[in-house]
Scaffold this motif. Structure first.
Motif, PDB file in Angstrom:
ATOM      1  N   PRO A   1       2.558   4.776  -2.941  1.00 44.42           N
ATOM      2  CA  PRO A   1       2.296   3.515  -3.649  1.00 44.42           C
ATOM      3  C   PRO A   1       3.249   3.366  -4.830  1.00 44.42           C
ATOM      4  CG  PRO A   1       0.257   4.724  -3.245  1.00 44.42           C
ATOM      5  CD  PRO A   1       1.384   5.663  -2.920  1.00 44.42           C
ATOM      6  N   ALA A   2       3.486   2.166  -5.252  1.00 45.45           N
ATOM      7  CA  ALA A   2       4.377   1.909  -6.394  1.00 45.45           C
ATOM      8  C   ALA A   2       3.830   2.570  -7.654  1.00 45.45           C
ATOM      9  CB  ALA A   2       4.524   0.410  -6.606  1.00 45.45           C
ATOM     10  N   GLY A   3       4.747   3.089  -8.476  1.00 44.55           N
ATOM     11  CA  GLY A   3       4.342   3.658  -9.758  1.00 44.55           C
ATOM     12  C   GLY A   3       3.634   4.988  -9.665  1.00 44.55           C
TER      13      GLY A   3
ATOM     14  N   GLY B   1       2.710  11.196 -10.054  1.00 46.81           N
ATOM     15  CA  GLY B   1       2.591  12.624  -9.756  1.00 46.81           C
ATOM     16  C   GLY B   1       3.601  13.133  -8.764  1.00 46.81           C
ATOM     17  N   ILE B   2       4.446  12.276  -8.254  1.00 42.49           N
ATOM     18  CA  ILE B   2       5.418  12.673  -7.231  1.00 42.49           C
ATOM     19  C   ILE B   2       6.817  12.269  -7.683  1.00 42.49           C
ATOM     20  CG2 ILE B   2       6.191  12.285  -4.856  1.00 42.49           C
ATOM     21  CD1 ILE B   2       3.281  11.963  -4.076  1.00 42.49           C
ATOM     22  N   GLY B   3       7.741  13.217  -7.643  1.00 40.22           N
ATOM     23  CA  GLY B   3       9.106  12.971  -8.073  1.00 40.22           C
ATOM     24  C   GLY B   3       9.982  12.498  -6.931  1.00 40.22           C
TER      25      GLY B   3
ATOM     26  N   GLY C   1      -2.762   1.327  -1.884  1.00 40.53           N
ATOM     27  CA  GLY C   1      -3.326   2.558  -2.414  1.00 40.53           C
ATOM     28  C   GLY C   1      -4.244   3.310  -1.486  1.00 40.53           C
ATOM     29  N   CYS C   2      -4.194   3.036  -0.202  1.00 36.18           N
ATOM     30  CA  CYS C   2      -5.081   3.728   0.742  1.00 36.18           C
ATOM     31  C   CYS C   2      -4.616   5.144   1.078  1.00 36.18           C
ATOM     32  CB  CYS C   2      -5.202   2.922   2.030  1.00 36.18           C
ATOM     33  SG  CYS C   2      -6.006   1.326   1.815  1.00 36.18           S
ATOM     34  N   GLY C   3      -3.375   5.460   0.754  1.00 38.18           N
ATOM     35  CA  GLY C   3      -2.848   6.776   1.071  1.00 38.18           C
ATOM     36  C   GLY C   3      -1.329   6.764   1.079  1.00 38.18           C
ATOM     37  N   TYR C   4      -0.762   7.822   1.659  1.00 38.84           N
ATOM     38  CA  TYR C   4       0.680   7.986   1.755  1.00 38.84           C
ATOM     39  C   TYR C   4       1.069   7.996   3.242  1.00 38.84           C
ATOM     40  CZ  TYR C   4      -0.036   9.821  -2.984  1.00 38.84           C
ATOM     41  OH  TYR C   4      -0.407   9.978  -4.296  1.00 38.84           O
TER      42      TYR C   4
ATOM     43  N   LEU D   1      12.125  -3.726  -4.317  1.00 40.12           N
ATOM     44  CA  LEU D   1      11.308  -4.635  -5.123  1.00 40.12           C
ATOM     45  C   LEU D   1      10.278  -3.900  -5.967  1.00 40.12           C
ATOM     46  CD1 LEU D   1      10.681  -7.441  -2.445  1.00 40.12           C
ATOM     47  CD2 LEU D   1      12.209  -7.549  -4.430  1.00 40.12           C
ATOM     48  N   GLY D   2      10.221  -2.572  -5.835  1.00 32.89           N
ATOM     49  CA  GLY D   2       9.268  -1.795  -6.616  1.00 32.89           C
ATOM     50  C   GLY D   2       7.856  -1.823  -6.079  1.00 32.89           C
ATOM     51  N   ARG D   3       7.678  -2.244  -4.827  1.00 33.28           N
ATOM     52  CA  ARG D   3       6.336  -2.307  -4.245  1.00 33.28           C
ATOM     53  C   ARG D   3       5.923  -0.988  -3.595  1.00 33.28           C
ATOM     54  NH1 ARG D   3       7.314  -7.345  -0.561  1.00 33.28           N
ATOM     55  NH2 ARG D   3       5.546  -6.395   0.544  1.00 33.28           N
TER      56      ARG D   3
END
Length: 312
Positions: A170-172, A175-177, A234-237, A251-253
């Motif tokens: 998810p955008a922003g 915790g993940i680099g 935001g349901c997952g990765y 677009l930063g989404r």
């Protein structure tokens, strides 16, 4: 007696000199002499009188020359006819591809093929590997562009490039680099298609080698667009190549992280079936596809990829 020997014989007769004919043929004098001796042995007659100034046709040579001219002319006409046919391309052409590949390649490829083969009726078909492979075997499509499956015994596959697989976030996501270790995949909620989808099989294989269990919170066999939307909300990765999310990432989404330890790459191949004869008029199409892929990788339009020649 073969066409090469007849062509060599006709060139020597025209030049009146073995050495001069060898130069025009891009050969060496000894090879031309051997071809003439072989031809004379075949027809059981001397074809030239040798003298200090070169060679002169015998009666047998003059007779053979008339036939040689007809043979070489016929071969040349056949070459021109086949070349013209191949340049025109097939009357109809169907190409299948998996969704991410289709999204990246079909647009520019359609432009190239339409310009190159204006009289060819083009048809593009998108589907998952489980759909594309039967289409290829049955003749529904002539060529397929797909992620090479682990077991491709029924295919003749030409690997074009390798595409890196990334973790899609998810955008922003703080915790993940920029990189994410494969061994950590079991610690995050994943949205993946069900087996036997290629990405699910890849994820399970990575987990097995890393000695972890995946935490799949949702299976999604819908389109990639749906998977991206689920991640965005935001349901997952998920796991996808950068080309599948390039617009959303710009677009930063959505965010992305390169999988490491090990890096994860998938082979993208141009495939034809082993159970059907390859049509000669598809060769220029295959070459056009290869060149377009190289161009897309070179100009960055197919991101996070490397040509097979560049792989390490």
């Amino acid at each position: 007696m073969n066409s090469d020997d007849l062509e060599c014989f006709a060139r020597v007769a025209h030049c009146g000199s073995i050495s001069r004919a060898a130069m025009e043929l891009g050969s060496d004098q000894s090879k031309v002499s051997r071809q003439l001796l072989r031809l004379e042995a075949t027809v059981k007659s001397r074809l030239f009188h040798r003298n200090g100034r070169g060679v002169v046709l015998t009666d047998a040579g003059r007779t053979l020359l008339e036939h040689a001219k007809r043979v070489t002319r016929t071969i040349e006409e056949a070459r021109h006819a086949i070349h013209a046919l191949s340049e025109a391309g097939p009357a109809e052409l169907s190409i299948g591809a998996q969704p991410t590949i289709a999204r990246t390649l079909f647009g520019p490829l359609a432009t190239v093929l339409h310009e190159r083969f204006p009289h060819t009726r083009l048809r593009f078909v998108e589907g998952l590997a489980g759909q594309v492979l039967p289409w290829l075997t049955s003749g529904t499509v002539d060529l397929a562009l797909l992620y090479l499956p682990a077991h491709a015994g029924g295919l003749k596959a030409d690997i074009l490039l390798q595409e890196r697989v990334r973790l899609i976030t998810p955008a922003g996501e703080t915790g993940i680099g920029p990189e994410f270790a494969v061994r950590e995949l079991g610690n995050i909620p994943l949205i993946l298609p069900s087996a036997p989808h290629g990405m699910r099989l890849l994820a399970e294989s990575l987990a097995s080698r890393a000695g972890i269990a995946l935490h799949v919170v949702m299976e999604c066999d819908a389109s990639i667009s749906v998977i991206k939307r689920l991640v965005e909300t935001g349901c997952g990765y998920s796991l996808l190549p950068l080309a599948a999310v390039a617009e959303e990432a710009a677009l930063g989404r959505l965010g992305t992280a390169a999988l490491v330890g090990p890096e994860v790459w998938r082979d993208v191949a141009l495939a034809t079936p082993r159970n059907r004869t390859f049509n000669a008029d598809l060769w220029p199409v295959v070459n056009a596809v290869r060149q377009e892929v190289r161009d897309l990788v070179a100009n960055g339009s197919w991101p996070d990829t490397r040509l097979r020649d560049d792989a390490v």
